[in-house]
Design an enzyme around this catalytic site. Structure first.
Site, mmCIF file in Angstrom:
data_model
loop_
_atom_site.group_PDB
_atom_site.id
_atom_site.type_symbol
_atom_site.label_atom_id
_atom_site.label_comp_id
_atom_site.label_asym_id
_atom_site.label_seq_id
_atom_site.Cartn_x
_atom_site.Cartn_y
_atom_site.Cartn_z
ATOM 1 N N LYS A 137 1.001 78.530 39.277
ATOM 2 C CA LYS A 137 2.103 79.100 38.484
ATOM 3 C C LYS A 137 3.232 78.101 38.295
ATOM 4 O O LYS A 137 3.868 78.063 37.242
ATOM 5 C CB LYS A 137 2.595 80.401 39.114
ATOM 6 C CG LYS A 137 1.613 81.520 38.827
ATOM 7 C CD LYS A 137 1.951 82.811 39.499
ATOM 8 C CE LYS A 137 0.846 83.837 39.209
ATOM 9 N NZ LYS A 137 0.718 84.806 40.273
ATOM 10 N N LYS A 163 -4.834 88.552 32.227
ATOM 11 C CA LYS A 163 -4.005 89.396 31.351
ATOM 12 C C LYS A 163 -3.372 88.609 30.226
ATOM 13 O O LYS A 163 -3.247 89.083 29.118
ATOM 14 C CB LYS A 163 -2.905 90.068 32.169
ATOM 15 C CG LYS A 163 -3.415 91.169 33.077
ATOM 16 C CD LYS A 163 -2.290 92.074 33.498
ATOM 17 C CE LYS A 163 -2.578 92.720 34.841
ATOM 18 N NZ LYS A 163 -2.153 91.909 35.978
ATOM 19 N N LYS A 172 -11.490 82.653 34.604
ATOM 20 C CA LYS A 172 -11.685 84.101 34.778
ATOM 21 C C LYS A 172 -10.943 84.867 33.694
ATOM 22 O O LYS A 172 -10.025 84.321 33.064
ATOM 23 C CB LYS A 172 -11.170 84.519 36.154
ATOM 24 C CG LYS A 172 -9.703 84.200 36.353
ATOM 25 C CD LYS A 172 -9.155 84.740 37.653
ATOM 26 C CE LYS A 172 -7.685 84.414 37.773
ATOM 27 N NZ LYS A 172 -6.786 85.486 38.008
HETATM 28 P P1 TYM Z 1 -3.050 90.982 39.406
HETATM 29 O O1 TYM Z 1 -2.207 91.876 38.596
HETATM 30 O O2 TYM Z 1 -3.136 89.547 39.050
HETATM 31 O O3 TYM Z 1 -4.526 91.514 39.449
HETATM 32 C C1 TYM Z 1 -4.779 92.857 39.842
HETATM 33 C C2 TYM Z 1 -6.136 92.969 40.490
HETATM 34 O O4 TYM Z 1 -7.153 92.547 39.585
HETATM 35 C C3 TYM Z 1 -7.942 91.531 40.198
HETATM 36 N N1 TYM Z 1 -8.373 90.582 39.163
HETATM 37 C C4 TYM Z 1 -9.637 90.152 39.042
HETATM 38 N N2 TYM Z 1 -10.730 90.432 39.765
HETATM 39 C C5 TYM Z 1 -11.884 89.851 39.368
HETATM 40 N N3 TYM Z 1 -11.980 89.024 38.291
HETATM 41 C C6 TYM Z 1 -10.910 88.722 37.535
HETATM 42 N N4 TYM Z 1 -11.031 87.958 36.464
HETATM 43 C C7 TYM Z 1 -9.652 89.285 37.912
HETATM 44 N N5 TYM Z 1 -8.383 89.196 37.414
HETATM 45 C C8 TYM Z 1 -7.626 90.002 38.202
HETATM 46 C C9 TYM Z 1 -7.036 90.878 41.219
HETATM 47 O O5 TYM Z 1 -7.786 90.247 42.219
HETATM 48 C C10 TYM Z 1 -6.250 92.057 41.726
HETATM 49 O O6 TYM Z 1 -6.977 92.747 42.705
HETATM 50 N N6 TYM Z 1 -0.818 89.979 43.688
HETATM 51 C C11 TYM Z 1 -1.551 91.029 43.018
HETATM 52 C C12 TYM Z 1 -0.776 92.320 42.881
HETATM 53 C C13 TYM Z 1 -0.277 92.857 44.172
HETATM 54 C C14 TYM Z 1 -1.079 93.369 45.231
HETATM 55 C C15 TYM Z 1 -0.155 93.776 46.241
HETATM 56 C C16 TYM Z 1 -2.448 93.524 45.410
HETATM 57 C C17 TYM Z 1 1.007 92.944 44.555
HETATM 58 N N7 TYM Z 1 1.099 93.495 45.812
HETATM 59 C C18 TYM Z 1 -0.619 94.329 47.432
HETATM 60 C C19 TYM Z 1 -2.894 94.067 46.605
HETATM 61 C C20 TYM Z 1 -1.976 94.466 47.605
HETATM 62 C C21 TYM Z 1 -1.858 90.486 41.628
HETATM 63 O O7 TYM Z 1 -1.301 89.563 41.177
HETATM 64 O O8 TYM Z 1 -2.702 91.189 40.942
#
Ligand code: TYM
Length: 351
Positions: free
Chosen positions: A132, A217, A214
């Protein structure tokens, strides 16, 4: 570090919510855009399977989104989008707590205590921080650096053991375990060490359709399938996925971009389709055009009902507000019970 002399022995089983006898699960998704198949297969699919057996806390990580998306013009729209898709996928607000991270004020308090146990050097080495920081060199804010600490606070607030996430979050979970262990060692045994979870399997990484990286969003939108994409758009994106002329000799290993297509077929759960194209590949008579057509129809079969349901729910803001308030109430109760143990164990409760 030794526990400080005032350490109180905490009876961890005193937490009222644990009377349900269920293991605790926590996870979240950032409202930085609309949800895609990576979010679905990496996270949401597990949320759905876990909601009956576990005590679940699933939130919208709106605070985390500020570390990369300081412009909040789209925030409300995205929050409503995520909650409507949570519900459309089948999360039941009677069973699980669905809430916004920002509604749980105890998060910031625990985040601060955990920040005192996290070191600059380890935070700087985190892969997501380095990525990032490269993407937004003009905004390497302190909250970007301490992103894994806030995530740890989200999880530990409920003393969760299982955290359903995709492969990209593995390192954050490793850090969460370290921070939990440091707290327990320094003050008192308050927290379980949380683990990344995917039902009996490796964590999932859903590949993008262009064969690089991957699904995500905000990056490579034409190579990402969003839960709100129309049938036509799903077909168009899948038909554009990179392929080649196919293997010329039996035993030819699959190139990454072909392996990715097979992985997507496997994720739809259409085993017969997967087996047919696997056999075609081995026999060197695979027709990728047919495979992509079939993949698109399998995707539409499960994505279209989610899209239609989410669209129907999205405009009922009164209902969405009720769901989020009910979830926040339950999450605050759980968080406050934990924070009482935390304050007591740190010795910050004086009378
Ligand atoms: P975020 O918003 O980037 O992604 C949310 C969830 O989607 C999964 N994910 C994927 N899994 C497989 N393949 C992909 N291409 C892919 N893109 C996204 C992520 O692994 C995630 O599970 N830091 C976290 C949000 C968060 C969180 C937490 C998660 C904040 N606090 C506490 C668990 C527990 C995040 O950025 O998710």
């Amino acid at each position: 570090m030794k526990p400080h002399s005032g350490t109180t022995v905490i009876n961890v089983s005193s937490r009222p919510m644990e009377k349900s006898g269920k293991q605790i699960v926590m996870s979240g998704i950032r409202p930085t855009g609309i949800l895609h198949l990576g979010n679905y297969f990496g996270a949401l699919k597990n949320y759905l399977r876990m909601q009956d057996e576990y005590e679940c806390y699933f939130m919208i990580a709106d605070l985390h989104s500020l570390t990369t998306h300081p412009d909040t013009n789209e925030l409300r729209k995205n929050v409503l989008h995520v909650i409507s898709e949570y519900l459309a996928c089948g999360l039941d607000p009677e069973k699980v707590a669905l809430y916004c991270q920002s509604s749980i004020y105890q998060t910031s308090e625990l985040y601060f205590y955990l920040n005192t146990l996290a070191y600059k050097g380890e935070l700087e080495k985190t892969t997501t921080f380095k990525d990032k920081a490269r993407l937004q060199p003009q905004n390497i804010n302190a909250a970007l650096l301490t992103y894994p600490v806030l995530m740890t606070a989200d999880i530990l607030l409920h003393r969760a053991l299982y955290v359903p996430v995709g492969k990209d979050q593995e390192q954050h979970l490793e850090m969460a375990r370290n921070f939990a262990a440091r707290f327990n060692h320094r003050y008192a045994e308050v927290f379980p060490e949380p683990v990344a979870f995917n039902f009996g399997q490796e964590l999932v990484k859903v590949p993008s359709l262009d064969g690089t990286g991957k699904m995500s969003k905000s990056e490579n939108q034409n190579a990402t399938l969003y839960l709100s994409d129309s049938d036509e758009l799903i077909r168009k994106k899948i038909m554009k996925a990179k392929t080649d002329e196919g293997p010329k000799a039996p035993g030819t290993p699959k190139p990454d971009y072909i392996e990715n297509l097979f992985q997507l077929v496997r994720l739809t759960g259409a085993e017969d389709v997967y087996n047919k194209f696997e056999a075609d590949y081995s026999n060197c008579n695979i027709r990728y055009g047919d495979m992509k057509k079939q993949l698109a129809e399998e995707m539409i079969r499960f994505m279209a009902p989610i899209r239609e349901k989410a669209e129907a729910i999205r405009n009922d803001e009164k209902y969405l507000a009720e769901v989020l308030e009910k979830g926040a109430f339950k999450a605050r109760r759980s968080a406050e019970a934990t924070m009482q143990l935390v304050r007591q164990s740190i010795g910050i409760k004086y009378f």
